[in-house]
Motif scaffolding. Sequence first.
Motif, PDB file in Angstrom:
ATOM      1  N   ARG A 243       0.821  -1.213   0.000  1.00  4.33           N
ATOM      2  CA  ARG A 243       0.000   0.000   0.000  1.00  4.33           C
ATOM      3  C   ARG A 243       0.853   1.260   0.000  1.00  4.33           C
ATOM      4  O   ARG A 243       0.528   2.258  -0.642  1.00  4.33           O
ATOM      5  N   GLU A 253      -4.489   5.844  -2.811  1.00  3.66           N
ATOM      6  CA  GLU A 253      -4.571   5.176  -1.510  1.00  3.66           C
ATOM      7  C   GLU A 253      -5.537   4.016  -1.607  1.00  3.66           C
ATOM      8  O   GLU A 253      -6.696   4.210  -1.956  1.00  3.66           O
ATOM      9  N   VAL A 254      -5.040   2.827  -1.290  1.00  6.38           N
ATOM     10  CA  VAL A 254      -5.934   1.672  -1.257  1.00  6.38           C
ATOM     11  C   VAL A 254      -6.861   1.857  -0.060  1.00  6.38           C
ATOM     12  O   VAL A 254      -6.395   1.983   1.059  1.00  6.38           O
ATOM     13  N   PRO A 255      -8.177   1.885  -0.293  1.00 10.04           N
ATOM     14  CA  PRO A 255      -9.070   2.105   0.845  1.00 10.04           C
ATOM     15  C   PRO A 255      -8.920   1.016   1.894  1.00 10.04           C
ATOM     16  O   PRO A 255      -8.621  -0.134   1.563  1.00 10.04           O
ATOM     17  N   SER A 256      -9.145   1.400   3.139  1.00  2.00           N
ATOM     18  CA  SER A 256      -9.049   0.474   4.253  1.00  2.00           C
ATOM     19  C   SER A 256      -9.902  -0.768   4.007  1.00  2.00           C
ATOM     20  O   SER A 256     -11.067  -0.668   3.647  1.00  2.00           O
ATOM     21  N   VAL A 382       0.555   3.963   8.580  1.00  2.00           N
ATOM     22  CA  VAL A 382      -0.884   3.829   8.347  1.00  2.00           C
ATOM     23  C   VAL A 382      -1.642   4.956   9.059  1.00  2.00           C
ATOM     24  O   VAL A 382      -2.843   5.119   8.881  1.00  2.00           O
ATOM     25  N   GLY A 383      -0.930   5.733   9.865  1.00  2.00           N
ATOM     26  CA  GLY A 383      -1.610   6.808  10.595  1.00  2.00           C
ATOM     27  C   GLY A 383      -2.347   6.308  11.826  1.00  2.00           C
ATOM     28  O   GLY A 383      -3.301   6.926  12.276  1.00  2.00           O
ATOM     29  N   ASN A 405      -9.093   1.463  14.144  1.00  2.00           N
ATOM     30  CA  ASN A 405      -8.575   0.836  12.915  1.00  2.00           C
ATOM     31  C   ASN A 405      -7.386  -0.100  13.126  1.00  2.00           C
ATOM     32  O   ASN A 405      -6.484  -0.142  12.286  1.00  2.00           O
ATOM     33  N   ASP A 408      -6.106  -2.244  10.257  1.00  2.00           N
ATOM     34  CA  ASP A 408      -5.343  -1.673   9.143  1.00  2.00           C
ATOM     35  C   ASP A 408      -3.838  -1.757   9.360  1.00  2.00           C
ATOM     36  O   ASP A 408      -3.058  -1.424   8.472  1.00  2.00           O
TER      37      ASP A 408
END
Lengths: 441, 330
Positions: A243, A253-256, A382-383, A405, A408
């Motif tokens: 990702r 950005e590949v969505p979650s 990933v934040g 999340n 993720d």
Amino acid sequence: MTNKKTFSIGGIHPDKYKITSDCPITDAGLPETVYIPVKQHIGSPAKILVKKGDKVKVGTLLADADGIVSSDVHSSVSGEVTKVEEVEGEFGYLESMITIKVEGDEFEPSIDRSDDIVKEIPFTHDEIIEKIRSAGVVGMGGAGYPTPVKTSVPDNKKIDCLILNGIECEPFLTADDRLMVEKAEQIVIGAKIINKILGIQNAVIAIDENKPLAIETLTQITKRYIGVNVQICKTKYPQGGERQLIKAVTGREVPSGRLPMDVGCIVQNVGTVFAIYEAVMKNKPLFERIVTVSGDECKNPQNFRVRIGTPASWLIEKCGGISDDTAQIIFGGPMMGTSAVNVNAPITKLTSGILLLSDRLSHKEPEQDCIRCGKCVDACPVGLRPFLIARYTKENMIAELRDINVLDCIECGSCAYICPARIPLLDYCKLGKMEVKKTKK
Amino acid sequence: MLKISTAPHLHSSADTDTLMRGVIIAMLPAALVAVLFFGIGALKVILTSVAACVLWEYLIVRYLLRQPSTVHNGSAVITGMLLAFNLPPTIPAWMILIGAFMAIGVAKMAFGGLGKNLFNPALVGRVFLFISFPVQMTTWMKPSIRDFLNTDVQSGATTLGILKHIDASSSATSLTGGAESLPDYGQMFVGYTGGSLGEVSALALLLGLAYMLYKKIITWHIPFYYIGTVFLMTGIMWLITGDIRYEPLTHLLSGGLMLGAIFMATDYVTSPMSVNGKIVFAVGCGILTFVIRLYSAYPEGVSFAILIMNAFVPLIDKFYYPRVFGTGRK
């Protein structure tokens, strides 16, 4: 291309330790015995086709893919099957393995052993997929996802970007680096093969800037192939993450919770692409791979072409053996690899390196109190907020973990690397993910 | 014998002790300036404060909590130095002991120790002393290099103190207010003015900041946005009114602004964790500092501003965190 790209959030810069980047790939040779696991991929184990006493050649099918998400397993040596039973693997658990006593080095006649580079791709889409499937090719970057499944795009998804992952951001490892230098043209042809599967004309080979030789070699060769380009990326860990690499190269950005193909991208490790080339053009099953044997305690670090099933200890002996100060032996890279319980465990399709690390380098300090420095938050690609994940995991707060999340998490270990309080944040993240997945069912 | 452990197998060399040592090194230039300009008295204050903080932490951890000592991590030394930096050079030792107890015992250990305190310990100690002993806490000393060992107190005023007493009506053109005149920018920059030990020299504090940024101990966000906010707000008011009391450079170089923005608002434990949160926190500190300095009875606003914003940190952390990759959510 002069503009160097990278992903936008987080990331760390561990010391590179790429001591073997100038060591040419040499053939490791043949051990006396190989141990070939029937599960070297994500999915169900392959069904065993041979029994004790059978004679096999290099490339003989040993076990057949069981279902779609599974993979064929071939013999990497010629000789006699001496055991088909459970043997201790790298984690110390018993794994189903086929033990073969090596006799001579006889290949299946269908395999093209010449060094000629075959450039024309006369095969149809279905023929290519079948060749890749029957060669047992899996994602060699570490995940081990069966390649035929990964390249089969459902009709409702449209792929417009193929990325070849030549980042190899783990410290010490140079297997992909050397492969790109020595097998550059084959990799580019491999990209054209995947292009044909996907029905697109372009491919980007992403390489980070600490591999100047690979960049130079591939830049020269891609001039002769329309649609294939080299993209230089800034060196940052974990840029090799699928990702992160898609973000770096395309800005998408590949969505979650979704897959790269949802944003029109397919990423393949350069090692896998080389295996695809060999499978399609040379009829060669995946029975060997490049392995870096290195580490600060490795006396003679090298890059080897290794037959699958070769015991790690046999490779280590070739590099001078285990020194007295070796504290840990790692299968894979130092950031995401596993520390070996059993050094006699075999090299699999996914083993990119064997590292001998000293206590000085791999020492773990006891966990201290979090000082809220926020370095884990800044480092997470990933934040996520690893400090909070650790706290919720300790308190078993499952709903909260899902809300922030935790699923993720890509388990890159940047948080645990950077944490000054030496909190094993990655362990807490993995544990938290497991707990959340458990309650989902 | 080989070890087994979980990934990652490499770790950054900077652990808590290293980071704390880095902060201590970054404070040394300011400590040096304090001793140079305020003499042996300043050294005594610093040493007493550090010793008191370390002692209180040791006593509380060993004999009250009965746990292994935590003083080796250096955080008590930092608190001690910061407390000393916030005190006038003439303060008696027994007061320092009380301040150190408020800092370590009440503000830090009562909340659970390192990492769990809500308010900056050194500031709690300082504000407690400031409210309890207003006279001793505002007896300033004139800086002097020649009389290093001279402990005779020649009292002086702080820049902000002078500014506070300037008559608003007569101030537009005059730089003098009452008996004392404002120091020039050069004096303020190197720290040749009256004030708390560690706050006087912007130069020394900026050196410390540069070191901490170079060593990646802190990020630039809090000092930049804090100082920037004060500079911007005073600057705008100065341009509108032409009133000398708003003069932005004086505000930048005087009082505890540099010390607070560089060493106290950046305290890991009592500041937000995300970049956006840090910016909100720093701007909040800047606005409060401006308001307190200009519109309250106190000439100094930094300590109160940071303590008030400390209280908002849990709330800021709740609302400001990074966007998760692959989600649109903020």
